[in-house]
Design an enzyme around this catalytic site. Structure first.
Site, PDB file in Angstrom:
ATOM      1  N   ASP A   1       0.852  -1.185   0.000  1.00 15.55           N
ATOM      2  CA  ASP A   1       0.000   0.000   0.000  1.00 15.55           C
ATOM      3  C   ASP A   1       0.895   1.245   0.000  1.00 15.55           C
ATOM      4  OD1 ASP A   1      -2.967   0.950   0.478  1.00 15.55           O
ATOM      5  OD2 ASP A   1      -1.817   2.000   2.008  1.00 15.55           O
TER       6      ASP A   1
ATOM      7  N   TYR B   1     -11.886   8.702  -2.754  1.00 10.78           N
ATOM      8  CA  TYR B   1     -11.428   8.845  -1.369  1.00 10.78           C
ATOM      9  C   TYR B   1     -10.128   9.643  -1.243  1.00 10.78           C
ATOM     10  CZ  TYR B   1      -7.817   5.182  -1.754  1.00 10.78           C
ATOM     11  OH  TYR B   1      -6.698   4.455  -2.096  1.00 10.78           O
TER      12      TYR B   1
ATOM     13  N   TYR C   1      -1.214  11.274   1.853  1.00  8.12           N
ATOM     14  CA  TYR C   1      -2.044  11.571   0.688  1.00  8.12           C
ATOM     15  C   TYR C   1      -1.998  13.059   0.341  1.00  8.12           C
ATOM     16  CZ  TYR C   1      -4.147   6.946   1.480  1.00  8.12           C
ATOM     17  OH  TYR C   1      -4.358   5.601   1.649  1.00  8.12           O
TER      18      TYR C   1
ATOM     19  N   HIS D   1      -7.125  -6.511  -0.862  1.00 10.29           N
ATOM     20  CA  HIS D   1      -6.068  -5.514  -0.777  1.00 10.29           C
ATOM     21  C   HIS D   1      -5.014  -5.821   0.280  1.00 10.29           C
ATOM     22  CE1 HIS D   1      -4.086  -1.659  -1.011  1.00 10.29           C
ATOM     23  NE2 HIS D   1      -4.349  -1.402   0.267  1.00 10.29           N
TER      24      HIS D   1
END
Length: 318
Positions: A101, A150, A232, A297
């Site tokens: 990730d 998201y 992010y 995931h």
């Protein structure tokens, strides 16, 4: 798990919590969002039993590692800098690197910035994407997936944190880790994460226990989610600062593993990029690509034995 050793070390201006076990060639495990060193618990025990030294830090902003307040303290150079400093503190010239990730994204950056410190890489879920010469990543995401995607929702400081704060932390953890959707997650503001997490499965998947959820939740109750969300929020800043690396290729020996039910595998264009040669053009020493059938995931937790074997099979060659 009681054999895993824990310590705090000073790296790059912060205190970092590190879990490790075993002796031998070092394997550095880098976690994603919303995770911790604990995400690698199964792999750590496996590799210590195989004659390796397994090392898994809490990245900055997570768990028992410091959480600097400034958004710009979470740029890729900071995170990779922490890991390089960690290797120096531990006296390690080179390591095998494993990421998942956001940890995979950081691992790609690590191999781009300091390939001399990496013997070989196994990355899970997130492919390496070359830097677009003209367009910022968040603009591209908004164009293709909309403002409700998201990652786009995560951009505004404080907004998502307020939503998460109104939800029990264990429910947030369960909502993320139990997700099996393959469509790009879009959460309109009028629906919100509260309603999205309310639709989470009533029972946990077989690979996740209430004890696991509790461990994650207790750490996130202490830190909040801002540190992780700030990764992010630096997507565009990373794009700006890595301009000198535009066009550079990943040259470290690499294996890539993804589940066929992983939402990252279903981002438009990703399958074609992986299987039609684009990925190989950017990761020059890409030696293996594995697509695991029926796996979502959180591959390293969902299929710990298989993932450990995939990693071991690759790194033992070096």
């Amino acid at each position: 798990m009681e054999k895993v050793q824990h310590k705090n070390v000073s790296v790059n201006g912060i205190k970092m919590h590190v879990a490790e076990i075993g002796e031998g060639p070092a394997v550095l495990f880098v976690h994603g969002f919303p995770e911790l060193w604990y995400s690698w618990r199964h792999q750590m025990l496996y590799f210590s039993s195989k004659g390796y030294r397994a090392i898994a830090p809490d990245l900055r902003g997570y768990g028992d590692t410091d959480c600097p307040p400034e958004i710009t303290s979470y740029i890729a150079f900071h995170i990779v800098g922490d890991l390089v400093a960690l290797l120096d503190v531990l006296g390690l010239e080179q390591v095998f690197l494993v990421g998942h990730d956001w940890g995979a994204t950081i691992a790609w950056y690590f191999c781009l910035f300091r390939p001399d410190r990496i013997k070989a890489l196994v990355n899970l879920s997130v492919v390496f994407r070359p830097r677009h010469p003209l367009r910022k990543p968040v603009d591209i995401l908004r164009e293709f997936l909309g403002d409700d995607y998201y990652i786009c929702r995560f951009q505004k400081p404080g907004e998502v944190e307020e939503e998460f704060a109104s939800i029990d932390t264990e429910k947030v953890v369960k909502g993320f880790l139990s997700s099996r959707g393959t469509r790009p997650p879009c959460i309109p503001k009028e629906i919100g994460f509260h309603q999205a997490f309310a639709q989470s499965p009533a029972t946990l998947p077989s690979w996740l226990t209430e004890e696991d959820v509790h461990y994650y939740a207790e750490k996130f109750k202490k830190t909040g989610f801002t540190g992780g969300l700030n990764y992010y929020r630096n997507l565009d800043k990373n794009w700006e600062l890595t301009a000198p690396f535009s066009g550079c290729k990943i040259q470290v020996p690499t294996k890539f593993v993804v589940g066929d039910l992983d939402l990252t595998y279903h981002i438009p264009g990703t399958k074609e990029y992986i299987h039609n040669g684009g990925f190989k053009k950017e990761v020059l020493n890409l030696q293996e690509v594995v697509v695991m059938e029926g796996v979502g995931h959180f591959t390293n937790q969902e299929k710990p034995d298989e993932i450990s074997a995939h990693i071991y099979d690759f790194i033992q060659r070096f």
